[in-house]
Design a protein around this motif. Structure first.
Motif, PDB file in Angstrom:
ATOM      1  N   PHE A  44       0.831  -1.209   0.000  1.00  0.00           N
ATOM      2  CA  PHE A  44       0.000   0.000   0.000  1.00  0.00           C
ATOM      3  C   PHE A  44       0.864   1.257   0.000  1.00  0.00           C
ATOM      4  CE2 PHE A  44      -1.736   3.408   2.673  1.00  0.00           C
ATOM      5  CZ  PHE A  44      -2.852   3.754   1.937  1.00  0.00           C
ATOM      6  N   PHE A  45       2.007   1.215   0.682  1.00  0.00           N
ATOM      7  CA  PHE A  45       2.886   2.386   0.787  1.00  0.00           C
ATOM      8  C   PHE A  45       3.697   2.613  -0.490  1.00  0.00           C
ATOM      9  CE2 PHE A  45       2.607   0.934   5.278  1.00  0.00           C
ATOM     10  CZ  PHE A  45       1.991   2.053   5.808  1.00  0.00           C
ATOM     11  N   TYR A  46       3.844   1.587  -1.295  1.00  0.00           N
ATOM     12  CA  TYR A  46       4.828   1.645  -2.379  1.00  0.00           C
ATOM     13  C   TYR A  46       4.218   1.580  -3.776  1.00  0.00           C
ATOM     14  CZ  TYR A  46       7.292   0.242   1.833  1.00  0.00           C
ATOM     15  OH  TYR A  46       7.747   0.163   3.119  1.00  0.00           O
ATOM     16  N   GLY A  47       2.915   1.396  -3.865  1.00  0.00           N
ATOM     17  CA  GLY A  47       2.268   1.330  -5.175  1.00  0.00           C
ATOM     18  C   GLY A  47       2.440  -0.032  -5.825  1.00  0.00           C
ATOM     19  N   ALA A  48       2.099  -0.114  -7.102  1.00  0.00           N
ATOM     20  CA  ALA A  48       2.208  -1.375  -7.844  1.00  0.00           C
ATOM     21  C   ALA A  48       3.669  -1.816  -7.920  1.00  0.00           C
ATOM     22  CB  ALA A  48       1.637  -1.201  -9.242  1.00  0.00           C
ATOM     23  N   ILE A  49       3.907  -3.099  -7.679  1.00  0.00           N
ATOM     24  CA  ILE A  49       5.267  -3.641  -7.674  1.00  0.00           C
ATOM     25  C   ILE A  49       5.585  -4.177  -9.070  1.00  0.00           C
ATOM     26  CG2 ILE A  49       6.844  -5.204  -6.508  1.00  0.00           C
ATOM     27  CD1 ILE A  49       5.473  -3.137  -4.682  1.00  0.00           C
TER      28      ILE A  49
END
Length: 329
Positions: free
Chosen positions: A290-295
């Motif tokens: 959630f903190f880092y966006g799409a991986i």
């Protein structure tokens, strides 16, 4: 009637070929990284400034070439990706701020015991530790020290870029994210066995002692590699693993035996325990995507359920066609 029968076999063979190519590509990167350290022939020890400078130049070159290896692998495996190779390797802007803060914070939580231990042994206490960490003059001395630059900057950056950023994108399509997290560190752990060569050359210890030390080093570097691989897969960034790697290099292994003999043993061991428990509690929340966006790297792994359903569907279709085929006898 024969084409449906060949389809699954062909795809399985292609999958095996891709996996073998993934493993060989990772092996190429690992051998290239370690081999670059021995391009320069020298009788000097590894901590000599001239040796450090040459080896740093070598591993920086290998790291710079690692995206080309990943790019070639993507082309060979015929993967269609919507992001750049650098983004797959964890060099991206989306979610960069939390990726720079949260994983190192998690690592510091795990080292709560050693940090408290260091503060207790400092005559100035926690204030002295903080002042030492923020002292500009100390940082200037560190930057001018070749050993410090190797351990805290060059090694973390190059090793994480090669062994995490380079290898995980090639392993994920073959074995999935979870298995890749535990497979990539094996290359990292084995790569550290090259220290046996230098220890043997310098005749510092007997071969049995050298092998024992190297075995222990393989164990903890593999465990640490799994942790940073987990961070990489959860955040999609290589900066978190780099900072965690640098911090762990500065701290070393937690010295629990020294804590057991400390005058304030009870409170010190309590801090070790609290740090370990908090680490486990915060491991998933602080690495929540959630903190880092799409991986980006996760886009290379098709959902397992879809693969299983497609395979089952093909098998059912083949079986149905066989059973319903007219009898020619």
């Amino acid at each position: 009637m024969q084409e449906p029968e060949r389809g699954p076999v062909t795809q399985v063979e292609q999958g095996h070929a891709t996996c073998w190519m993934s493993v060989l590509s990772c092996l190429l990167l690992a051998c290239g990284y370690v081999g670059s350290l021995y391009v320069w022939r020298s009788s000097l020890p590894r901590d000599h400034p001239s040796v450090i400078k040459r080896r740093c130049a070598s591993v920086l070159l290998v790291s710079a070439l690692s995206p080309a290896v990943v790019k070639a692998w993507i082309h060979w495996a015929d993967f269609r990706v919507d992001v750049s190779v650098w983004e797959l390797m964890g060099v991206r802007l989306a979610g960069l701020v939390p990726a720079t803060i949260l994983p190192p914070l998690l690592t510091m939580v795990f080292y709560l015991g050693p940090l408290v231990h260091s503060a207790m042994d400092n005559p100035a206490g926690f204030t002295g530790e903080l002042q030492s960490a923020l002292d500009v003059q100390s940082w200037r001395l560190c930057v001018g020290d070749a050993v410090w630059l190797r351990n805290q900057v060059v090694a973390p950056v190059t090793e994480e870029l090669v062994f995490r950023g380079g290898m995980l994108p090639m392993l994920v399509p073959c074995m999935g994210p979870t298995a890749a997290i535990f497979t990539a560190p094996l290359f990292f752990g084995v790569a550290h066995f090259h220290h046996v060569i230098e220890q043997r050359r310098l005749h510092k210890d007997s071969m049995s002692v050298i092998l024992l030390v190297s075995g222990m080093q393989f164990l903890y570097t593999t465990v640490f590699g799994a942790f940073t691989a987990f961070i990489f897969m959860r955040t999609g960034h290589v900066v978190g693993p780099v900072l965690c790697h640098s911090f762990c290099n500065s701290q070393g292994l937690p010295d629990i035996s020294s804590a057991m003999q400390h005058p304030q043993r009870s409170s010190l061991l309590f801090s070790y325990l609290v740090g370990a428990l908090l680490f486990l509690v915060l491991l998933f929340p602080l690495t929540d995507p959630f903190f880092y966006g799409a991986i980006p790297v996760c886009s290379l792994a098709p959902p397992p359920s879809s693969q299983h359903k497609a395979t089952a569907s093909r098998l059912v279709r083949v079986y149905t066609e066989r059973t319903q085929a007219p009898d020619t006898d």
